[in-house]
Motif scaffolding. Structure first.
Motif, PDB file in Angstrom:
ATOM      1  N   LEU A   1       0.602   6.712   2.633  1.00 25.69           N
ATOM      2  CA  LEU A   1      -0.252   6.966   1.475  1.00 25.69           C
ATOM      3  C   LEU A   1       0.258   6.212   0.249  1.00 25.69           C
ATOM      4  O   LEU A   1      -0.508   5.539  -0.451  1.00 25.69           O
ATOM      5  CB  LEU A   1      -0.274   8.470   1.193  1.00 25.69           C
ATOM      6  N   ALA A   2       1.558   6.300  -0.002  1.00 24.96           N
ATOM      7  CA  ALA A   2       2.152   5.614  -1.153  1.00 24.96           C
ATOM      8  C   ALA A   2       2.020   4.099  -1.023  1.00 24.96           C
ATOM      9  O   ALA A   2       1.784   3.395  -2.017  1.00 24.96           O
ATOM     10  CB  ALA A   2       3.622   6.011  -1.283  1.00 24.96           C
ATOM     11  N   TYR A   3       2.156   3.591   0.188  1.00 29.16           N
ATOM     12  CA  TYR A   3       2.061   2.148   0.440  1.00 29.16           C
ATOM     13  C   TYR A   3       0.635   1.630   0.272  1.00 29.16           C
ATOM     14  O   TYR A   3       0.415   0.534  -0.237  1.00 29.16           O
ATOM     15  CB  TYR A   3       2.573   1.850   1.851  1.00 29.16           C
ATOM     16  N   SER A   4      -0.348   2.430   0.697  1.00 26.76           N
ATOM     17  CA  SER A   4      -1.730   1.952   0.826  1.00 26.76           C
ATOM     18  C   SER A   4      -2.569   2.112  -0.431  1.00 26.76           C
ATOM     19  O   SER A   4      -3.645   1.518  -0.529  1.00 26.76           O
ATOM     20  CB  SER A   4      -2.425   2.692   1.977  1.00 26.76           C
ATOM     21  N   ALA A   5      -2.123   2.907  -1.380  1.00 25.78           N
ATOM     22  CA  ALA A   5      -2.935   3.199  -2.558  1.00 25.78           C
ATOM     23  C   ALA A   5      -3.190   1.949  -3.401  1.00 25.78           C
ATOM     24  O   ALA A   5      -2.354   1.052  -3.499  1.00 25.78           O
ATOM     25  CB  ALA A   5      -2.248   4.267  -3.411  1.00 25.78           C
ATOM     26  N   THR A   6      -4.355   1.911  -3.996  1.00 26.03           N
ATOM     27  CA  THR A   6      -4.645   0.881  -4.993  1.00 26.03           C
ATOM     28  C   THR A   6      -3.791   1.106  -6.235  1.00 26.03           C
ATOM     29  O   THR A   6      -3.348   0.163  -6.889  1.00 26.03           O
ATOM     30  CB  THR A   6      -6.137   0.930  -5.385  1.00 26.03           C
ATOM     31  N   LEU A   7      -3.552   2.375  -6.528  1.00 24.35           N
ATOM     32  CA  LEU A   7      -2.718   2.775  -7.656  1.00 24.35           C
ATOM     33  C   LEU A   7      -2.109   4.131  -7.353  1.00 24.35           C
ATOM     34  O   LEU A   7      -2.788   5.016  -6.812  1.00 24.35           O
ATOM     35  CB  LEU A   7      -3.552   2.871  -8.940  1.00 24.35           C
ATOM     36  N   ALA A   8      -0.847   4.301  -7.676  1.00 29.32           N
ATOM     37  CA  ALA A   8      -0.194   5.605  -7.614  1.00 29.32           C
ATOM     38  C   ALA A   8       0.160   6.038  -9.028  1.00 29.32           C
ATOM     39  O   ALA A   8       0.718   5.247  -9.802  1.00 29.32           O
ATOM     40  CB  ALA A   8       1.060   5.546  -6.753  1.00 29.32           C
TER      41      ALA A   8
ATOM     42  N   GLU B   1       6.232  -1.562  -4.380  1.00 25.10           N
ATOM     43  CA  GLU B   1       5.571  -2.307  -5.454  1.00 25.10           C
ATOM     44  C   GLU B   1       4.062  -2.114  -5.424  1.00 25.10           C
ATOM     45  O   GLU B   1       3.296  -2.998  -5.836  1.00 25.10           O
ATOM     46  CB  GLU B   1       5.984  -3.779  -5.448  1.00 25.10           C
ATOM     47  N   THR B   2       3.625  -0.966  -4.910  1.00 28.29           N
ATOM     48  CA  THR B   2       2.265  -0.510  -5.174  1.00 28.29           C
ATOM     49  C   THR B   2       2.124  -0.374  -6.686  1.00 28.29           C
ATOM     50  O   THR B   2       3.043   0.125  -7.338  1.00 28.29           O
ATOM     51  CB  THR B   2       2.045   0.873  -4.521  1.00 28.29           C
ATOM     52  N   PRO B   3       1.017  -0.812  -7.293  1.00 26.78           N
ATOM     53  CA  PRO B   3       0.871  -0.556  -8.732  1.00 26.78           C
ATOM     54  C   PRO B   3       1.088   0.931  -9.017  1.00 26.78           C
ATOM     55  O   PRO B   3       0.398   1.782  -8.448  1.00 26.78           O
ATOM     56  CB  PRO B   3      -0.566  -1.002  -9.015  1.00 26.78           C
ATOM     57  N   THR B   4       2.068   1.225  -9.851  1.00 26.86           N
ATOM     58  CA  THR B   4       2.510   2.606 -10.022  1.00 26.86           C
ATOM     59  C   THR B   4       2.742   2.911 -11.491  1.00 26.86           C
ATOM     60  O   THR B   4       3.355   2.118 -12.215  1.00 26.86           O
ATOM     61  CB  THR B   4       3.819   2.856  -9.238  1.00 26.86           C
TER      62      THR B   4
ATOM     63  N   ASP C   1       6.732  -6.053 -12.328  1.00 27.33           N
ATOM     64  CA  ASP C   1       5.792  -5.845 -13.429  1.00 27.33           C
ATOM     65  C   ASP C   1       4.564  -5.055 -12.967  1.00 27.33           C
ATOM     66  O   ASP C   1       3.649  -4.814 -13.750  1.00 27.33           O
ATOM     67  CB  ASP C   1       5.380  -7.175 -14.062  1.00 27.33           C
ATOM     68  N   ARG C   2       4.558  -4.629 -11.702  1.00 27.22           N
ATOM     69  CA  ARG C   2       3.488  -3.765 -11.189  1.00 27.22           C
ATOM     70  C   ARG C   2       3.809  -2.284 -11.416  1.00 27.22           C
ATOM     71  O   ARG C   2       3.043  -1.408 -11.001  1.00 27.22           O
ATOM     72  CB  ARG C   2       3.283  -4.027  -9.689  1.00 27.22           C
ATOM     73  N   LEU C   3       4.944  -2.028 -12.054  1.00 28.08           N
ATOM     74  CA  LEU C   3       5.392  -0.663 -12.289  1.00 28.08           C
ATOM     75  C   LEU C   3       5.473  -0.410 -13.794  1.00 28.08           C
ATOM     76  O   LEU C   3       6.065  -1.201 -14.530  1.00 28.08           O
ATOM     77  CB  LEU C   3       6.773  -0.442 -11.666  1.00 28.08           C
TER      78      LEU C   3
END
Length: 325
Positions: free
Chosen positions: A255-262, A277-280, A298-300
């Protein structure tokens, strides 16, 4: 080179130790790296392809019936497994008496050494008695980030310098997930131990309303009955939200890996999303941001701090900065 890492718990701390493996393999590509970890986190460690052998440690379960025949047999098997190899480096990046005892039991090669922390960081559970098992103790600044702390121990032990952002090196989890949407989605990691670390329900609802204008659905995981009740209460007033079924650790990682955003509070699953490095967007309400903030991509984006929860407006601005649409 044969290396043993001793980092047994907890979820976030085990995760934050993953870059140690990546660093060691950057400098010693042919190294064989083994890891002692609590059995609950074996599948998490298994996601790093650089770990050769995982030695499960079941102290949390054993101590409930320490003298039972089955547990005594399992403990003997564990101790035998711990001494099967002779290691050139044994690293204790946790600094507790129990991890020091494990280090003491493990075997060095003829010129091998045992290396651990000389001190704890602010708010950590460090136990100074662990130093009696060290050949070398590595001092760190009291305000060292949780990820950097283990990296510095390994670097001092192996003779290199930490000179790049953390690389977690995790492979995507492989498991069935019938609940997984076929379209982009946002996950709210709202649950955490301790009421002070939670973000107000009204804030989650406001962010969900904004996401609805972007046609983005929200998934709400939970880990216990209280969190499930909270998720159901939020979903009742979020037209774009759905409460997930109970998830295994592998499913939660997927779930954490696949999300568009967490978007999540300071908890293990939020940190897993950041490690991939899921946008978080990490929300700090009652814990210090310096300790675990995602600072390797920079995605976090990290918002709030101990005693200063972030505002809804700050989260929406972060969404726009991440170009979530």
């Amino acid at each position: 080179m044969k290396i043993l890492i001793i980092r047994v718990s907890s979820l976030g701390d085990v995760l934050h130790n993953m870059p140690v493996v990546s660093d060691l393999l950057q400098h010693f590509p042919n190294a064989s790296i083994d890891w002692v970890v609590e059995e609950a986190y074996v599948n998490l460690v298994r996601l790093h392809p650089g770990v050769r052998r995982i030695i499960p440690f079941a102290l949390r379960r054993w101590r409930k019936k320490l003298l039972s025949t089955q547990n005594r047999a399992e403990i003997r098997q564990f101790l035998n497994a711990l001494r099967e190899e002779q290691y050139d480096l044994i690293l204790d990046t946790q600094g507790l008496l129990k991890t020091g005892l494990l280090m003491g039991w493990a075997k060095n090669s003829q010129n091998g050494k045992k290396v651990g922390l000389a001190n704890g960081t602010v708010g950590s559970g460090y136990e100074g008695i662990s130093r009696i098992f060290h050949d070398q103790s590595v001092a760190v600044d009291p305000y060292t980030h949780a990820v950097l702390r283990g990296r510095l121990v390994a670097a001092a032990a192996a003779g290199y310098i930490v000179d790049r952002p953390a690389v977690f090196g995790l492979q995507p989890p492989v498991c069935e997930a019938a609940w997984m949407p076929p379209h982009p989605f946002v996950v709210f990691f709202h649950g955490t131990a301790g009421a002070a670390k939670k973000w107000a329900r009204t804030n989650w609802i406001a962010v969900a309303n904004y996401l609805q204008t972007l046609a983005l659905p929200v998934l709400l995981p939970w880990g216990n009955a209280e969190e499930k009740a909270e998720a159901e209460a939020m979903a009742a007033v979020m037209p774009n939200a759905a409460v997930l079924p109970a998830l295994s650790m592998q499913e939660a990682t997927l779930l954490a890996y696949s999300a568009t955003l967490a978007i999540g509070v300071d908890t293990g699953l939020t940190h897993i999303a950041a490690a991939y490095e899921t946008p978080t967007i990490e929300l700090y309400c009652a814990s210090p941001k310096w300790k675990t903030e995602g600072n390797w991509s920079d995605r976090l984006i990290n918002l709030g701090d101990d005693g200063a929860p972030p505002t809804v407006d700050a989260v929406i601005q972060a969404l726009q900065q991440l170009q979530i649409q």
